[in-house]
Design an enzyme around this catalytic site. Structure first.
Site, PDB file in Angstrom:
ATOM      1  N   GLU A 289      -0.471   0.224   4.400  1.00  0.00           N
ATOM      2  CA  GLU A 289      -0.755   0.867   4.873  1.00  0.00           C
ATOM      3  C   GLU A 289      -2.018   1.263   5.980  1.00  0.00           C
ATOM      4  OE1 GLU A 289      -2.502   4.151   1.384  1.00  0.00           O
ATOM      5  OE2 GLU A 289      -0.633   4.623   1.506  1.00  0.00           O
ATOM      6  N   ILE A 290      -1.588   1.427   7.082  1.00  0.00           N
ATOM      7  CA  ILE A 290      -2.490   1.406   7.515  1.00  0.00           C
ATOM      8  C   ILE A 290      -2.333   3.047   8.864  1.00  0.00           C
ATOM      9  CG2 ILE A 290      -3.171   0.784  10.853  1.00  0.00           C
ATOM     10  CD1 ILE A 290      -1.630  -1.366  10.782  1.00  0.00           C
TER      11      ILE A 290
END
Ligand code: NAG
Length: 417
Positions: A289-290
């Protein structure tokens, strides 16, 4: 007896009369299902930030961001593998700090070795007990019993107490950590991950520039038996807060074809809302995830998390943070605020995404990229930078929920297309 008589009566009715009776129901169903159609944009809603190698701009301004990896002391080698990979493919140029989180005290050996692998950018923190345990009000005995039963029933990892703590932590408590307060962006890492392409631009900067809040690489179907009550709880919360349905929300749904008065009876079936419509189980795989932590720290998101927490589903079922994040993003973010990092080569377990290399976009003479070779063949339509896909290029996982509405009229991409 009654049924047989009804049956006989119906059979005596002329067909045209039956059709007349059925017509309003059929029309209602068609309108109902049509409401869940998502609009196709005229241009790509979420284009890749770059479609070839860039000369890494090491002097550019950075975002306020941090890598985060939850790991255990015994995962030393797996953690090292991931850090080696992200350093070689990205962080040797951009030098973001890497925070390691543990629910137990760190082994000094882990700290020394991982700090070295991380080029001295390691931060080692222990998660406070209150963020990694049962909530006070939960009946622990019955939760533990339920966890045991879930283990026997065979939902993945559902028999492990620690896994439930982890899911709850990443769903909500993570964003409350004091040690993360000073950062806005995070990039989540997991032990035993490969990054298979060079990432020659700064994803945090691009996320900020394009006003994104959530970025992912792989979308999957959730294992239904891990979370029978999650969607209903989510939909109930959504309704109570009067959150309107965005096209992204609708893209996550499967409208029911059941005619009107009976449709609501389906609400008793798992993964359905009170109207009987279903979640497709699509979710973004959260081990990559960013994302913008301010989205998840918002009062609205935390309120949603608390509501779920009170339902007890992190323990009495095995609600996963991936599903929770994805449903929240679909509910609370605009579709344009979600980004699929199609250009990032990523592998965890047996799931991977590995793009083909952009023809003519590999910067063969670049001195910065001298260690990021050799790369596998270039192919038309490729957007990767020096990807080493092991013969698996183009085998991207379908990104069903978002792709439904982001691409203009392209044929639906399958799981391996
Ligand atoms: C990691 O290494 C750097 C550079 O050698 C050092 O300054 C820093 O104190 C180390 N951090 C930890 C937690 O050991």
């Amino acid at each position: 007896m009654l049924l047989r008589r009804l049956n006989r009566a119906v059979r005596r009715l002329p067909f045209s009369l039956l059709l007349l009776i059925a017509a309003p129901f059929i029309v209602e169903v068609l309108i109902h299902v049509w409401q869940y159609q998502v609009p196709r944009p005229t241009t790509d809603l979420d284009a890749p930030f770059f479609t070839s190698c860039q000369e890494p701009d090491v002097g550019a301004e950075r975002e306020n961001a941090v890598f985060v990896m939850l790991a255990r002391n015994k995962e030393l080698h797996k953690a090292k593998k991931t850090i080696r990979s992200i350093e070689a493919q990205f962080n040797k140029w951009f030098n973001y700090p890497i925070m390691f989180l543990n629910d137990e005290p760190w082994d000094p050996n882990f700290v020394t070795e991982l700090n070295e692998t991380a080029g001295g950018k390691g931060i080692f923190e222990v998660i406070p007990k209150e963020q990694w345990s049962y909530p006070d009000w939960l009946d622990q005995e019955s939760a533990k019993e339920s966890i045991q039963q879930q283990g026997k029933a065979g939902a993945p990892h559902a028999g492990l107490e620690g896994y439930h703590h982890m899911c709850r932590f990443y769903s909500g408590k993570f964003y409350q950590l004091d040690v993360l307060k000073k950062y806005k962006w995070y990039w989540r890492l997991e032990p035993s991950v490969d990054f298979t392409c060079a990432i020659t631009y700064d994803p945090f900067v691009q996320m900020a520039k394009h006003k994104k809040v959530y970025g992912y690489t792989i979308a999957l179907w959730e294992v239904g038996k891990s979370c029978p009550g999650l969607f209903r709880a989510t939909a109930d919360w959504k309704q109570s807060k009067r959150v309107p349905s965005s096209s992204l929300w609708n893209a996550m749904m499967e409208a029911s074809w059941m005619p009107f008065p009976f449709r609501r009876l389906l609400s008793w079936v798992p993964h359905r809302d009170t109207y009987g419509d279903a979640w497709s189980l699509c979710h973004y795989w959260s081990n990559f995830e960013i994302a913008d932590m301010d989205f998840f720290r918002s009062k609205t998101y935390q309120d949603y998390f608390d509501y779920l927490d009170r339902k007890g589903g992190f323990y009495n079922e095995r609600w996963g943070d991936a599903a929770v994040h994805s449903l929240a993003v679909a509910m609370l973010a605009d579709p344009q605020q979600v980004h699929h990092f199609e250009d990032i080569g990523y592998r965890h377990d047996t799931f991977y995404q590995c793009p083909a290399n952009a023809p003519g976009g590999q910067l063969p003479g670049s001195l910065s990229l001298v260690k990021n070779e050799p790369w596998t063949t270039e192919a038309a339509g490729g957007i990767g930078c020096r990807c080493q896909c092991d013969g698996k290029e183009l085998r991207n996982f379908g990104t069903y929920c978002l792709d439904k509405l982001k691409q203009p009229n392209t044929p639906k991409r399958g799981w391996f297309s």
